[in-house]
Scaffold this active site. Structure first.
Site, PDB file in Angstrom:
ATOM      1  N   CYS A 284      -0.691  -4.286  10.928  1.00 16.04           N
ATOM      2  CA  CYS A 284       0.627  -3.772  10.536  1.00 16.04           C
ATOM      3  C   CYS A 284       1.758  -4.626  11.111  1.00 16.04           C
ATOM      4  O   CYS A 284       1.886  -5.782  10.750  1.00 16.04           O
ATOM      5  CB  CYS A 284       0.762  -2.298  10.922  1.00 16.04           C
ATOM      6  SG  CYS A 284       2.082  -1.464   9.992  1.00 16.04           S
TER       7      CYS A 284
ATOM      8  N   HIS B  59      -3.164   0.547   8.042  1.00 16.69           N
ATOM      9  CA  HIS B  59      -3.709   1.193   9.231  1.00 16.69           C
ATOM     10  C   HIS B  59      -5.069   1.812   8.910  1.00 16.69           C
ATOM     11  O   HIS B  59      -5.235   3.037   8.936  1.00 16.69           O
ATOM     12  CB  HIS B  59      -2.754   2.272   9.746  1.00 16.69           C
ATOM     13  CG  HIS B  59      -1.603   1.744  10.530  1.00 16.69           C
ATOM     14  ND1 HIS B  59      -1.749   1.221  11.804  1.00 16.69           N
ATOM     15  CD2 HIS B  59      -0.281   1.659  10.225  1.00 16.69           C
ATOM     16  CE1 HIS B  59      -0.558   0.843  12.261  1.00 16.69           C
ATOM     17  NE2 HIS B  59       0.341   1.085  11.318  1.00 16.69           N
TER      18      HIS B  59
ATOM     19  N   GLU C 113      -7.474   2.019  10.728  1.00 14.27           N
ATOM     20  CA  GLU C 113      -8.020   2.671  11.921  1.00 14.27           C
ATOM     21  C   GLU C 113      -7.553   4.106  12.096  1.00 14.27           C
ATOM     22  O   GLU C 113      -8.080   4.842  12.951  1.00 14.27           O
ATOM     23  CB  GLU C 113      -7.649   1.863  13.170  1.00 14.27           C
ATOM     24  CG  GLU C 113      -6.235   2.050  13.688  1.00 14.27           C
ATOM     25  CD  GLU C 113      -5.169   1.258  12.917  1.00 14.27           C
ATOM     26  OE1 GLU C 113      -3.984   1.324  13.298  1.00 14.27           O
ATOM     27  OE2 GLU C 113      -5.515   0.582  11.931  1.00 14.27           O
TER      28      GLU C 113
END
Length: 305
Positions: free
Chosen positions: A142, A235, A237
């Site tokens: 990001c 993102h 994760e």
């Protein structure tokens, strides 16, 4: 194989409850194996949550991974206890004499600032320069990806008309690249950002290859030809509730925020969110560790150049 993380890190309890094999430092020292050395430069305000999210993904591989946590000297987190920082984080000066198989640079909530006005920008530049000769493959996330593209290649970030917020479909453009080996034709990724990079700027840099894009979210993944630098604008994760926490936080502050796209069933924020990106996230990190770190890193880390 397990992920080796510092004794007492809060992520241990969470990951153990999820049946993820976690090895603490004391046990790892009894094994005759060289684990992959991964440096995590954590710039996120919710450091414990980010540690847990990335530890979860880095553990989803047959390889043993040893995680080292770093926070820039000029960065004082507001949402993480100082005791946690002192117990588990090192400063860059403590590790810069070492070489690492891989490094992850996280995002940060500083998109509204020019890069040069971020308080820890000089140190982050030092880390990114150091990575060229001390890290085999660096994985930028990001804002970390935007920072890396700006520092290494002069690629600007641009403000969006409104926050890109939700879970969006993506495709693989460069199917020969091993980062997305085994990927579905369409896969979902969370995004939460106010800025973006543009394809035309990236295509002017011969050394960069666009790997994956989204009709809505734009450029998602790009890398150098040899994979020494990988940039991910989303993102993957994120946990199931991370977007919700951001949504409720901004909503409670009266900030202009819309319901995250493709997140709640029928966009009804009274219902539990649907996780549609977990398998893609596991594949992404497994492929990075396997094909861009383990398969090509030298056994002797001193040989990294």
């Amino acid at each position: 194989m397990p992920i080796k993380i510092p004794n007492g890190l809060p992520a241990i309890q969470t990951l153990t409850e999820e049946n993820i094999f976690v090895m603490q430092e004391t046990r790892a020292t009894t094994q005759q194996i060289r684990p992959l050395q991964i440096l995590l430069v954590n710039l996120m305000p919710t450091k414990i949550a980010t540690e847990t999210q990335l530890s979860r993904l880095l553990s989803n591989t047959p390889l043993q991974v040893e995680l080292e946590l770093v926070c820039p000297e000029g960065h004082v987190p507001k949402n993480t206890p100082q005791e946690h920082m002192l117990a588990f984080y090192k400063r860059f000066d403590d590790v810069k004499h070492r070489n690492f198989d891989g490094m992850v640079i996280t995002g940060a909530p500083v998109e509204h600032l020019p890069f040069e006005e971020v308080e820890y920008w000089p140190e982050l530049c030092e880390i990114m320069e150091w990575s060229k000769t001390h890290v085999h493959s660096t994985f930028h996330i990001c804002w970390g990806a935007q920072a890396g593209l700006y520092y290494h290649y002069g690629i600007q970030k641009y403000p969006l008309e409104k926050k890109l917020f939700g879970v969006f479909p993506h495709i693989v453009e460069r199917k020969s690249n091993m980062l997305f080996r085994g990927s579905d034709d369409v896969f979902m990724v969370p995004h939460s950002r106010h800025t973006t990079v543009r394809r035309e700027d990236i295509e002017k840099v011969p050394g960069l290859k666009i790997l994956s894009t989204s009709p809505v979210a734009g450029i998602y993944a790009l890398s150098t030809e040899n994979g020494r630098q990988i940039f991910i604008t989303g993102h993957s994760e994120y946990d199931a509730r991370t977007l919700e926490q951001e949504y409720l936080r901004d909503k409670s502050k009266g900030l202009p925020i819309e319901v995250p796209v493709n997140y709640y069933p029928n966009d009804d924020d009274t219902q539990p969110p649907r996780v549609t990106w977990r398998s893609c996230a596991n594949l992404l990190y497994s492929n990075w560790l396997n094909y861009f770190v383990y398969q090509t890193t030298p056994y002797d880390l001193q040989e990294i150049r």
